[in-house]
Write a protein that holds these residues in place. Structure first.
Motif, mmCIF file in Angstrom:
data_model
loop_
_atom_site.group_PDB
_atom_site.id
_atom_site.type_symbol
_atom_site.label_atom_id
_atom_site.label_comp_id
_atom_site.label_asym_id
_atom_site.label_seq_id
_atom_site.Cartn_x
_atom_site.Cartn_y
_atom_site.Cartn_z
ATOM 1 N N GLY A 54 0.817 -1.202 0.000
ATOM 2 C CA GLY A 54 0.000 0.000 0.000
ATOM 3 C C GLY A 54 0.856 1.258 0.000
ATOM 4 N N GLY A 55 0.215 2.396 0.249
ATOM 5 C CA GLY A 55 0.924 3.669 0.344
ATOM 6 C C GLY A 55 1.417 4.199 -0.977
ATOM 7 N N LEU A 56 0.664 3.981 -2.053
ATOM 8 C CA LEU A 56 1.071 4.437 -3.375
ATOM 9 C C LEU A 56 0.202 5.606 -3.826
ATOM 10 C CD1 LEU A 56 1.542 0.953 -5.068
ATOM 11 C CD2 LEU A 56 3.292 2.396 -4.001
ATOM 12 N N ASP A 57 0.856 6.578 -4.497
ATOM 13 C CA ASP A 57 0.152 7.752 -5.004
ATOM 14 C C ASP A 57 -0.273 7.469 -6.442
ATOM 15 O OD1 ASP A 57 -0.743 10.212 -5.879
ATOM 16 O OD2 ASP A 57 0.814 11.339 -4.842
ATOM 17 N N CYS A 58 -1.570 7.201 -6.620
ATOM 18 C CA CYS A 58 -2.072 6.835 -7.950
ATOM 19 C C CYS A 58 -1.978 7.986 -8.939
ATOM 20 C CB CYS A 58 -3.533 6.409 -7.854
ATOM 21 S SG CYS A 58 -3.838 5.173 -6.598
ATOM 22 N N ALA A 59 -2.105 9.220 -8.425
ATOM 23 C CA ALA A 59 -2.122 10.374 -9.324
ATOM 24 C C ALA A 59 -0.729 10.763 -9.791
ATOM 25 C CB ALA A 59 -2.792 11.561 -8.629
ATOM 26 N N LYS A 60 0.315 10.212 -9.174
ATOM 27 C CA LYS A 60 1.683 10.599 -9.526
ATOM 28 C C LYS A 60 2.521 9.370 -9.851
ATOM 29 C CE LYS A 60 1.582 14.839 -6.759
ATOM 30 N NZ LYS A 60 2.229 15.617 -5.666
ATOM 31 N N GLY A 61 1.989 8.621 -10.786
ATOM 32 C CA GLY A 61 2.764 7.504 -11.307
ATOM 33 C C GLY A 61 2.940 6.344 -10.350
ATOM 34 N N TRP A 62 2.020 6.196 -9.400
ATOM 35 C CA TRP A 62 2.067 5.082 -8.454
ATOM 36 C C TRP A 62 3.376 5.079 -7.650
ATOM 37 C CZ3 TRP A 62 -2.135 1.726 -7.832
ATOM 38 C CH2 TRP A 62 -3.162 1.877 -8.760
ATOM 39 N N THR A 63 3.798 6.281 -7.287
ATOM 40 C CA THR A 63 5.007 6.403 -6.475
ATOM 41 C C THR A 63 4.680 6.107 -5.009
ATOM 42 O OG1 THR A 63 4.583 8.776 -6.254
ATOM 43 C CG2 THR A 63 6.103 8.072 -7.993
ATOM 44 N N TRP A 64 5.686 5.671 -4.283
ATOM 45 C CA TRP A 64 5.495 5.315 -2.876
ATOM 46 C C TRP A 64 5.470 6.541 -1.988
ATOM 47 C CZ3 TRP A 64 8.903 5.576 1.481
ATOM 48 C CH2 TRP A 64 8.422 4.910 2.624
ATOM 49 N N ILE A 65 4.416 6.692 -1.169
ATOM 50 C CA ILE A 65 4.307 7.789 -0.205
ATOM 51 C C ILE A 65 3.910 7.226 1.169
ATOM 52 C CG2 ILE A 65 3.751 9.591 -1.896
ATOM 53 C CD1 ILE A 65 0.788 9.185 -1.173
ATOM 54 N N ALA A 92 1.263 8.628 3.937
ATOM 55 C CA ALA A 92 -0.105 8.186 3.642
ATOM 56 C C ALA A 92 -0.095 6.689 3.363
ATOM 57 C CB ALA A 92 -0.674 8.946 2.445
ATOM 58 N N LYS A 93 -1.077 6.018 3.895
ATOM 59 C CA LYS A 93 -1.151 4.569 3.736
ATOM 60 C C LYS A 93 -2.461 4.151 3.079
ATOM 61 C CE LYS A 93 1.765 3.762 7.775
ATOM 62 N NZ LYS A 93 2.971 3.569 6.945
ATOM 63 N N THR A 94 -2.472 2.946 2.598
ATOM 64 C CA THR A 94 -3.710 2.341 2.118
ATOM 65 C C THR A 94 -4.528 1.922 3.339
ATOM 66 O OG1 THR A 94 -2.675 1.540 0.098
ATOM 67 C CG2 THR A 94 -4.695 0.429 0.808
ATOM 68 N N VAL A 95 -5.763 2.370 3.385
ATOM 69 C CA VAL A 95 -6.602 2.131 4.561
ATOM 70 C C VAL A 95 -7.647 1.054 4.244
ATOM 71 C CG1 VAL A 95 -8.206 3.154 6.225
ATOM 72 C CG2 VAL A 95 -6.270 4.497 5.349
ATOM 73 N N VAL A 96 -7.633 0.010 5.059
ATOM 74 C CA VAL A 96 -8.666 -1.031 4.994
ATOM 75 C C VAL A 96 -9.618 -0.771 6.160
ATOM 76 C CG1 VAL A 96 -9.135 -3.505 5.111
ATOM 77 C CG2 VAL A 96 -7.075 -2.670 3.940
ATOM 78 N N ALA A 97 -10.831 -0.369 5.853
ATOM 79 C CA ALA A 97 -11.769 0.051 6.912
ATOM 80 C C ALA A 97 -13.177 -0.391 6.565
ATOM 81 C CB ALA A 97 -11.718 1.568 7.114
ATOM 82 N N PRO A 98 -13.481 -1.667 6.778
ATOM 83 C CA PRO A 98 -14.848 -2.125 6.495
ATOM 84 C C PRO A 98 -15.858 -1.438 7.416
ATOM 85 C CG PRO A 98 -13.618 -3.800 7.691
ATOM 86 C CD PRO A 98 -12.631 -2.745 7.314
ATOM 87 N N SER A 99 -17.029 -1.176 6.870
ATOM 88 C CA SER A 99 -18.058 -0.506 7.669
ATOM 89 C C SER A 99 -18.788 -1.472 8.593
ATOM 90 C CB SER A 99 -19.062 0.189 6.736
ATOM 91 O OG SER A 99 -19.652 -0.751 5.846
ATOM 92 N N GLU A 100 -18.758 -2.758 8.258
ATOM 93 C CA GLU A 100 -19.442 -3.743 9.077
ATOM 94 C C GLU A 100 -18.493 -4.358 10.092
ATOM 95 O OE1 GLU A 100 -21.291 -6.586 6.572
ATOM 96 O OE2 GLU A 100 -22.709 -5.153 5.691
#
Length: 461
Positions: free
Chosen positions: A63-74, A78-86
């Motif tokens: 995770g932690g990739l910037d999709c708008a800037k060439g999938w660079t690592w950030i 900022a991280k990829t968040v897994v947050a189910p509502s249930e």
């Protein structure tokens, strides 16, 4: 990084896409499924994905990739968040030999709502897993369910004993009749499989009265009243010989439901707490003894005939015992990482647990039913004495109150088997455990459940 590295996931994608950087899929679940087929990893944008995910053996999630800037690592910012509502386990790693890698992912479990359920961010089931620069956050465990209450109204009052018969009721026109008048018949109170029986009344005779019978159906018995003797003093109360049947004693209360205590258990489904014990039913009250019968003696009955004296009333049966309250449910846990026979390594991770749920209150007891009054003795005639009353049936015992449930625990790490390895700047932060549930009927028996456990790391057997 090129498209051959794996499957790319962005919230703006579509699960019908090919999974490249230009055409990413939209869900982590779809990306993991495709990556498992081709043996590659999943690369996810630093965005929030409201889904619970399952990682099979050998899975790789970056995770932690910037999709708008060439999938660079950030990932540092900022991280990829897994947050189910249930509610439930937000991320689960299933068993297998091939190691699982997870990097720059923040997993947030939803707060539990169903009574007694837990909030668990990550659960590793007999697998090898390495988590790097990840954040695992669990929310509050749900409060335990309240134990079911017994009925508030006591059982119906037991029937009264049967009355005795009046003197001279046996006269049939035959001079010198020596007939006997039967005492009041015993009365049975059925309380499920238990019976409470008042003693039968003493017979009325011509020359002496019969003794009342003792009660039946309980471990103890109530004495029947003494019948009027051939000669000497006799009455229905006070000095001996006493003709009144003794009252039955009250029934024993039901067992108190056990207060919940202990750690609970950890398994592949998560955490299971300890519920409070159910109370026991109250015992029936003891029936009253039968009243003593009287003699007729020289009494002049209607028609100038001699007849039997009055007979005694039967004892009232005891009241039924009250029903018990049920045990309160355990509070749910809050666990950031649960490892069940896994081999887990944390590198520079932060684990935060929330608060455990409160234990459920034990159910309230039902009071015991009232015993039946003793039957009245028959009336004397022409100077003969009245026969005696049967004893009062005892009160049924109260049901036992339910025990309070165990409070939910709070653990940053809970594990069974091998301890979790920690490297770098890994931080563990547990929350507050839930309080134990009170015992039923306002904790009258002081059988509240224990508070939950709190620990940064907790080993389970």
């Amino acid at each position: 990084m090129d498209d051959t590295c794996g499957v790319f996931v962005a919230s703006t994608g579509n699960d019908g896409n090919v999974g490249t950087r230009a055409e990413p899929v939209a869900t982590l679940a779809e990306g993991l499924q495709r990556a498992a087929k081709n043996g590659t990893g999943v690369y996810a944008c630093a965005e929030t994905f409201e889904e619970a995910i399952v990682l099979p053996a050998g899975a790789k999630l970056f995770g932690g990739l910037d999709c708008a800037k060439g999938w660079t690592w950030i990932g540092e910012t900022a991280k990829t968040v897994v947050a189910p509502s249930e509610e439930g386990i937000a991320l689960k790693v299933t068993r297998g030999e091939d190691p699982v890698r997870i990097e720059d992912v923040s997993v947030h479990a939803a707060g539990a709502e169903v009574p007694g359920t837990s909030s668990i961010a990550v659960l590793v089931d007999a697998a090898k897993a390495e988590l790097t620069r990840c954040e695992l956050v669990a929310a509050k465990g749900a409060d335990g369910a309240k134990g079911e209450d017994a009925p508030t109204a006591p059982p119906e009052q037991a029937s009264p004993g049967n009355a005795g018969t009046n003197a001279c009721s046996d006269v049939d026109g035959t001079p010198g009749s020596d007939a006997t008048l039967a005492g009041g018949a015993q009365v049975v109170n059925e309380c499920g499989d238990d019976l409470s029986i008042g003693g039968g009344g003493g017979d009325g005779n011509v020359t002496n009265g019969g003794d009342g019978a003792t009660s039946q159906g309980t471990a103890e018995t109530a004495r029947g009243g003494v019948g009027e003797p051939f000669s000497g003093a006799w009455d229905c109360g006070g000095a001996e010989p006493n003709g009144r049947g003794d009252d039955g004693s009250n029934g024993a209360p039901g067992d108190v439901g056990e207060a919940a205590s202990g750690l609970g258990t950890l398994n592949t489904s998560g955490f299971a707490g300890v519920s409070g014990g159910d109370g026991g039913p109250g015992k029936p009250g003891q029936g009253g003894g039968g009243g003593g019968g009287a003699k007729g003696g020289a009494a002049i009955c209607p028609g100038a005939m001699r007849g039997a004296g009055a007979s005694g009333g039967s004892g009232g049966p005891g009241g039924c015992g009250g029903l018990p309250g049920q045990g309160g449910g355990a509070g749910g846990a809050s666990i950031a990482l649960a490892s069940v026979d896994g081999k887990v390594t944390l590198k520079d991770c932060v684990l935060k647990a929330g608060n455990g749920g409160k234990g459920g209150a034990g159910g309230d007891l039902q009071p015991g039913g009232s015993g039946g009054p003793g039957g009245a003795g028959g009336l004397g005639v022409g100077g003969s004495k009245n026969a005696c009353t049967g004893g009062q049936g005892g009160q049924g015992g109260n049901g036992g109150p339910g025990g309070g449930g165990l409070g939910g625990p709070s653990f940053a790490i809970a594990y069974r088997g091998e301890a979790v390895k920690q490297e770098g700047q890994t931080m563990l932060q547990p929350g507050t455990p839930g309080t134990g549930g009170p015992g039923g009927s306002s904790n009258v028996s002081e059988n509240a459940g224990a508070d939950g456990t709190v620990a940064a790391e907790q080993k389970f057997p």
